[in-house]
Enzyme design. Sequence first.
Site, PDB file in Angstrom:
ATOM      1  CG  ASP A 106      46.510  45.489  42.596  1.00  0.00           C
ATOM      2  OD1 ASP A 106      46.308  46.680  42.993  1.00  0.00           O
ATOM      3  OD2 ASP A 106      47.346  44.982  42.403  1.00  0.00           O
ATOM      4  CG  ASP A 155      29.570  47.439  39.836  1.00  0.00           C
ATOM      5  OD1 ASP A 155      28.704  47.149  40.754  1.00  0.00           O
ATOM      6  OD2 ASP A 155      29.098  46.788  38.880  1.00  0.00           O
ATOM      7  CE1 TYR A 162      31.155  47.463  34.691  1.00  0.00           C
ATOM      8  CE2 TYR A 162      29.813  48.573  35.862  1.00  0.00           C
ATOM      9  CZ  TYR A 162      30.674  47.658  35.798  1.00  0.00           C
ATOM     10  OH  TYR A 162      31.074  46.995  36.790  1.00  0.00           O
ATOM     11  CG  ASP A 188      28.349  44.949  45.479  1.00  0.00           C
ATOM     12  OD1 ASP A 188      27.518  46.195  45.708  1.00  0.00           O
ATOM     13  OD2 ASP A 188      27.732  44.149  44.708  1.00  0.00           O
ATOM     14  CE  LYS A 217      46.563  46.670  38.334  1.00  0.00           C
ATOM     15  NZ  LYS A 217      46.975  46.236  39.447  1.00  0.00           N
TER      16      LYS A 217
END
Length: 360
Positions: free
Chosen positions: A226, A250, A145, A254, A194
Amino acid sequence: MHRVRAVASAPRIVLLPGDGIGPEIVAAARRLLEALGEFEFDERLMGGCSIDAHSVALTDEVLDLCRQADAVLLGAVGGPKWDTTDPDAPRPEQGLLGLRKGMGLYANLRPVRPSPALVGASPLREERIAGTDLLVVRELTGGIYFGDSGRDGDVAHDTCEYSVAEIERISRAGFEAARRRAGGSGGHVTSVDKANVLETSRLWREVVGRVAGEYPDVELDHLLVDNAAMQLVSRPAEFDVIVTENLFGDILSDESAMLTGSLGMLPSASLGEAGAPGLFEPVHGSAPDIAGRGVANPLATFLSAAMLLRHGLGRPSEAERIEAAVDAVLERGLRTPDLAATGETPVGTDAMTDAVLFEL
Ligand code: NAD
């Protein structure tokens, strides 16, 4: 590292009610804190209301007060009145970003602990969700970001970058949180990355592993993102603290939030360097559709006040009292309209607040 501030006299809390239902839920949380002890409150404008008064979402004066406070409690900001397509017009969210940046907040903490009385609201089967009590610690200021991004013809790029120092400090925030949750020592951190594909993730894994050496009492394991996304819905009760980078955090925070099925119940904290004040706020927005009607659910803000006491002021026993009182009113069957099932008679913000105060 000890991140709680040394607070001598009555702790100074800046209240930023914001917009929409913000003033209603923050007023309720103020009543709750006043019932628990001595606090010095300083209530200020931030968000749309500050744009109306000062043409900016966050004034320098308010930011300075927040920096000097012991903790900041925020309601929510935004609403249709300030929605605009003009890129030069001030926007309420600029206040949030300004606070994060100006207060140096780099660790976002979101606990997911469905109240036993509300497990039925979860989209998961009861036997899966029962007993879930996890915390997502998300890195807030680095990663993709904030890296270089751009376009060249029909190609676009976003760059993910992390430094050793950034990974070290968020890892410590995770290990410290695990210890606090375990009552001072112990706990379990799951670091999510990852590392089979990304170089930043390989550095992440290496650094988290090294920092773990400072916390021999805390168990550490690593999960690929994942796999973590799958495990969160298949065995959420087995997680304790999840530490991860900005983009993965992020998404996973959620996903974790949806495990409870009740937006009006979710608190959050954003923390910076040791000794600096933290920012505590509900996960939900300003709910303009129900603002001013006295029906907003104040419980996420109460649980944010509990996080303020635990993580911001080092007063865990009062935090536990709030959490137990919230569980107790839900157990008694009280529901604001957002929580009420068909056939249940809902109560408003004031009645819910009175009930929690009574349980305290
Ligand atoms: P929202 O969270 O405000 O509302 C979504 C739905 O949940 C609405 O139906 C609302 O009535 C309900 N809801 C939310 N909180 C509730 C509560 N405490 N009690 C009862 N019902 C509740 O999200 P939205 O509608 O997407 O956004 C509304 C405004 O809030 C927008 O301007 C958005 O930008 C802003 N927002 C602010 C923050 C923040 O301040 N941190 C976060 C998200 C959205």
